[in-house]
Structures are given as structure tokens and as C-alpha cells.
Motif scaffolding. Structure first.
Motif, short mmCIF file in Angstrom:
data_model
loop_
_atom_site.label_atom_id
_atom_site.label_comp_id
_atom_site.label_asym_id
_atom_site.label_seq_id
_atom_site.Cartn_x
_atom_site.Cartn_y
_atom_site.Cartn_z
N SER A 183 -2.50 -1.39 -10.03
CA SER A 183 -2.83 -0.53 -8.89
C SER A 183 -4.32 -0.26 -8.85
N ILE A 240 0.87 -1.17 0.00
CA ILE A 240 0.00 0.00 0.00
C ILE A 240 0.91 1.21 0.00
N TYR A 279 -4.36 3.17 8.70
CA TYR A 279 -5.39 3.40 7.70
C TYR A 279 -6.70 3.72 8.39
N TYR A 302 -6.58 4.84 -0.28
CA TYR A 302 -5.18 4.44 -0.37
C TYR A 302 -4.96 3.70 -1.68
N THR A 303 -3.74 3.72 -2.19
CA THR A 303 -3.41 3.00 -3.42
C THR A 303 -2.74 1.68 -3.07
N VAL A 304 -3.36 0.58 -3.51
CA VAL A 304 -2.80 -0.75 -3.33
C VAL A 304 -2.14 -1.12 -4.65
N TRP A 344 -8.17 1.82 -2.72
CA TRP A 344 -8.86 1.07 -1.66
C TRP A 344 -9.34 2.06 -0.60
N VAL A 386 -3.00 -5.06 7.53
CA VAL A 386 -3.41 -3.68 7.71
C VAL A 386 -4.04 -3.50 9.10
#
Length: 140
Positions: free
Chosen positions: A97, A43, A54, A60-62, A100, A125
Motif C-alpha cells: 500500500s 484505491i 478523486y 488516497y491509499t492505493v 497517492w 481514475v
């Protein structure tokens, strides 16, 4: 005119070649088929303050790396099942990508997999109640 092998050495040679051929065929048939695999997951860093890394309501970018760029990658949260929260095709560099937004504070893993993969990859997470401030997130 047909030639036949009658000597013991000739018979052993022919039998050995036949056994080698059968063994090679069996090995080829028994070899597992190559499957697509997510080789890494992460992430990307974002500005989050608070007790958790989080927060719900924050995005967020996974990002994953794969070894097969021809199959889509499916992403899902723990407890969500493979229907997931996103699907993405890998880019030419082998990465995919997605965005999320945590749906619950009970999530402890994000999963990613490709169809016919031998296993799935997961990222731990910790999610708290989030307050989205636009450029930052507070995760309580």
C-alpha cells in the motif's frame, strides 16, 4: 565386456529414449521464467464529495496484491513513467500500500508493476480539482 543393441526393437527403444530426453531438455530450456506480477489493484474508499471520485491535493491509499513478496512494487500515474510516485515492499500477506495524491486532473489511470513482470496492472481514475478539508475532499 560391452553389450550392444543390434535388434531393430532395441535400436528403436534407444532412439526413442534419446528423443524423449532431448525433448524434455528443450521443454525445460524453453519454459518461461516465473516473474513477479501485480494480481490486483484498488484505491481504498475515502470520503470525497463532488463531480469526481478523486481530487488533486487530497490523499488516497492505493493497495495492490502480488504473487511475489520478495520484489518491490512501483506505482505511477498515467504520463508519469515508471519513475513513479511511490515504491513499496509487499507485506507477508502479499499486499503493498502507498499514499497517492493526484498531481493533475488529466490522469485517467494509476499503474502498478513489479520488476521483470510480464505486464502491469492499472486502475481507472477520474480526478478533479480538489479541496482538501482534512477528513473529506471536494473534487470539482
Amino acid at each position: 565386456m560391452t553389450r550392444t543393441v543390434h535388434s531393430p526393437k532395441g535400436i528403436r527403444l534407444v532412439a526413442g529414449a534419446a528423443v524423449l530426453g532431448v525433448a524434455a531438455s528443450m521443454t525445460a530450456l524453453a519454459a518461461p521464467q516465473a516473474s513477479a506480477t501485480v494480481t490486483s489493484i484498488g484505491i481504498l474508499p475515502s470520503f470525497t464529495l463532488g463531480l469526481h471520485r478523486y481530487g488533486t491535493g487530497c490523499s488516497y491509499t492505493v493497495q495492490v496484491t502480488v504473487d511475489d513478496k520478495t520484489k518491490p512494487v512501483f506505482f505511477y500515474e498515467e504520463g508519469q513513467g515508471p519513475s513513479g510516485f511511490a515504491e513499496a515492499m509487499p507485506a507477508d500477506n502479499g499486499t503493498a500500500s502507498v499514499t497517492w495524491t493526484p498531481s493533475s486532473t488529466k490522469i485517467t489511470y494509476i499503474y502498478a508493476f513489479q520488476p521483470n513482470a510480464t505486464f502491469q496492472t492499472r486502475q481507472p481514475v477520474t480526478v478533479g480539482n480538489g479541496i482538501n478539508l482534512g477528513s473529506a475532499c471536494i473534487a470539482l
